[in-house]
Every structure is written in structure tokens, then in C-alpha cells.
Design an enzyme around this catalytic site. Sequence first.
Site, PDB file in Angstrom:
ATOM      1  CD  GLU A 111      -2.664   1.114   2.635  1.00  0.00           C
ATOM      2  OE1 GLU A 111      -3.540   1.972   2.804  1.00  0.00           O
ATOM      3  OE2 GLU A 111      -2.428   0.195   3.459  1.00  0.00           O
ATOM      4  CE  LYS A 160      -7.102   1.520   3.444  1.00  0.00           C
ATOM      5  NZ  LYS A 160      -5.865   1.874   4.173  1.00  0.00           N
ATOM      6  CB  CYS A 207      -4.613  -2.047   4.116  1.00  0.00           C
ATOM      7  SG  CYS A 207      -3.844  -2.338   5.742  1.00  0.00           S
TER       8      CYS A 207
END
Length: 566
Positions: free
Chosen positions: A42, A115, A152
Site C-alpha cells: 500500500e 480504497k 488493507c
Amino acid sequence: MLHITVAQLNYFVGDIEGNTRKMIEAARRAAVDGADLVVFSELSLTGYYPGDLLEEPGFLRRVDAGLQALKDASRQLPGLHWVVGAPVRRDGPGKKLHNALLVVAGGELVTQYAKQLLPTYDVFDEQRHFAAGPDVARVLRIGTTQVGLMICEDGWNDSGEDYLVNPFTRLGDAAPDLVVSINASPSNVGKREQRHQVFGQASTRHRLPLLYVNQVGGQDQIVFDGASFAVEPDRGVTFEAQRFVEDTVTLRFDNGRFLALGGEALPPVAAQGLSTMAFYRAQTVLGLRDYTRRCGFKQVVVGSSGGIDSALTLALAVDALGAGNVEAITMPSSFSSSGSVDDSVTLCNNLGVRLHRHPIAELVTAYARQFEATFGTPLAGLPLENLQARIRGTILMEHSNRFGHMLLTTGNKSELSVGYCTLYGDTNGGLGLLGDLFKTEVFALCRHLNEAAGRELIPVAIIDKPPSAELAPDQKDTDSLPPYPLLDEILKVEIEGGRLATWERAQAEAVVQQLLATPEGPALVARIRGMVARSEYKRRQSPPIIRVRSRAFGSGRQMPIAAFHA
């Protein structure tokens, strides 16, 4: 069948050019292995977390240049898809950036995913800079394999307890053959096992094999341990990269299973990782090593009191940087015992560290004499005790300024919690190694280091002596504080509470409940809570510390200084 390279790398926040070179080198190694896909972590292009660098003039232009360099390099490696983490611009209301996953191949941006779940708790503050991505699944076909993409935090809400959206459900509905999750997951004790549990359960629930790629390295107070892994629905975790080091490994994914590059079965992954003390050591050593080199220091200096905190700090510094890059200074006063000075000598001989002797008795006398001449009252009690600590802190900073060594502060979490430290004295320094270790853990880690070394690195005399600041005659820590085994349990409940591991919380709460049942217990607990609250101003002015537990002082515990405490 798909060949996937896990690129677990140590990025430097803001060094986009350096990070780009590192990624290109890893991609070339992946191509040599015949990989179809190389996966970085990330925000790999910027390093995690860039913070307000994202708002600096020219920063995003450098991001654009780094991404273009990756695209150009990808043209030279046909057939290889690169999964990269980077901030990207967005239009519309709200924050102007997405935390994005980009897939690059053949010089082009093939697909992009933003994200969805932006953590804003503990050490995270992503909503400060990023807007949440749309509630969509992103799946990319590579050869005959459908690869789902995730970032994540998107994978941490499969229980549905923390956010209204569960990206895992949406991705599961898309029915990919494999999920690739890129991560920047900070390390703390127990975090590895927690990752395995959360993603293992999600893999089983959605019947999806998953590859979890994490970064490694220290960044300010947090440390990333790497430990990238692969998990299968029926077999659990089947692969794990090394911890606390860079690791680039190519795996084969075939018919829902992860295999070694040659097609053989992977070695089994242990359910439990490092012991707690081995973990503390590895995390702290990596954190110090990266912090010093990224801040431009090669050497460190430590004030050696002959006590356990400075002894452990010196031992960990030697572990991280080598004895030749560590110096110690003993600064005896009229209250220092000869044993403390002798213990410092023995310790430094054991570690191979150069020890300087700089007595402070004459300096203390001169300060006290001038104070009385100026203000008409003698300097005594707490002001005299703090004066000694501040003189020592000044000497250490003089050495740091003159010789270029970074000063390491030596306070532990127990002392920082209750303010058992002196501002501009023993709180001086550039970094604290023990600030997230309770005093009882300091003792345990010292014993661990000796056991691991097979010899007495830290003299037993230091470990066994009653803790003392030695700022007054016959002073002991227990003159002002309850015994550390009791104090630490109170502090665990007060500071970490529900973030403690289940067993540790049960133990701490049981001790506190037993204490509260005694006549003096409620007043003692209230006094400790008050000390914690009143000491916030000291912690705010203290150096950063290396985080090893689930809730550390600093960005992990943000409390107002001026506040009413019931």
C-alpha cells in the site's frame, strides 16, 4: 496457473525516486522468475504514511513522475503486471485524493481501485487526506486467472462491526479465483496472529484464496514487520514471508493453491510467531536502525546511570547499530552509589561500548549556590533532584551537538505514564526505545537478551538492584510509586484497556479488582489515574518512542493536555 512475486520492501516516506528504483529492481527479479504478477504494498510509491507531504507543493508532481518511471520500466518487462500503491487525484466534492491500487503493464495503466475503508484511529489518519473509494469490486483477468484487488483496511471489516460497508462481500460476489490485498499494516505484539485470524476467517467464509502483501521497516514511531502471507479457504495460512527484513519471493498459484515456484509444496507456517520478548527486540532494533539512518545519524549516545533502563537501551542500540557506533556517558553526582558507576563500567565492557565519565557534583553545587544568591532561598527537595537530571540532559545534548551522535532517551512506559521523569532532563533525546515497554517488561527483556546471548550482557547486579533515580539519599522508586508489578497492571487497564490481548486484559483487570477491594485500593487507583492525566504535558514534549504494543503514547493515544478528569 499464475506466477506471483511478493515484493515485501522497505520504503522511505517521501523518497519517490528511491522507492521507484527499489520497485523496478524487484520487478526485474520477478521477471527473471517468470512471474506474471509482481505485488507491492500500500502506498508503495510514496511510502506509508506520507501525511501532510501530500499537501506540499510539487509532491504530487513527483508522484506522477515516479508512476511514469514505473510505466516506462514495465514496457521492458512484457507480460508482467505490476500492482502498485499510490495516491491519485480525484474530482468532485470532498478530499481530492484516493488511496489507490494501480495495475501497470506494458507501459499502460491497466486498472485502478480506490480504497473504500479509511482508518482514522490509533496511529492512522487517512481521512485527513483521502476520500473513500466507491463501493465496487475490481477484478482483473491475468491469463486464465481472475484476480480480485483490495487495500488493507478493506479486508478488516468482514465481521461488519466497524464500518457500514464490507468490501469483502462485494468482492466475494464477483467470484474471483484469487484476492490480492496490498497493505501497510503496522506491527505490534500479537498483530501477526490477528492478521492470520481475520483474513483466514474471511478466506474461509467467502471461499477465496488470498495473498496479503505488507511492507517492512521503521517509520517514525511505527514499525512494519513484513510477514506477508498467503491463505487458502481449507488449509489456512500456507505461506509467510520473513519478518523484519525485505523479502522478495515468487509463488505459483494453481487451481486454488499456493505452491513454491517449482510447483512443490510450501513449508508449513507456524501458528505462533516470535515470543513476546523476541518480538520486542526485533521490532525495536529495526525501528532504531531505520530511524537513525533516515534522520541522517550513524551513531548514538546514551546516559548510563547504572540502572536497568539505560542498560537495556545501550544493549538494544548495540544490537541495532554495532558497538562502534554507540557511546555512553556516566555522570555521577554526590548521591550516586559507587555500585552504579561500577555497574556502568561492567555493562559497557560487556557490550564493547566506549564509556565516558563526566561527574556533575561541582556543577550541581555551583547551580545551587547561584540560585540561593539570586533568589534568597536554598535549592532543595524536588527542584534539586530535577536540577541533577537537567544537568545530565544538558551534558548529553552537548555531546550530541559536538560529535553528531543522536541522543537516545531511556524512559519506560511506566515512568512516562505517571510522569516519573524530568522535562529537559532525562526526557531529552531524539528517540525513546523503551517508551512502550512497561517496567516489568524491561526486566523481562533484559533477561531475554542475556539468555539469547548465552552470557551476561547486562550485569545481573543491574537487573537485581531496586530501581532508583539516585537523585536523593537512599532514594527508591517505591518511595513515590507502588511496586512496578502492581503499577503496571493498573496502567494497562487505564491506558490500553480493551486493546489488550484477552489473557493480558483478564489478568490486569483481576489485579485491579483485587486492589479495589482493599481499604487503600480505590485511593491508590485514583491517584495513579490522576498522575497519568497530569503528565500529558510532559509526554507531549518528549521524544517519539518506538511502538511495540497495541496502544502507544504519541499518535496512538491522543489526549488533551488541559482537560477535566472526573
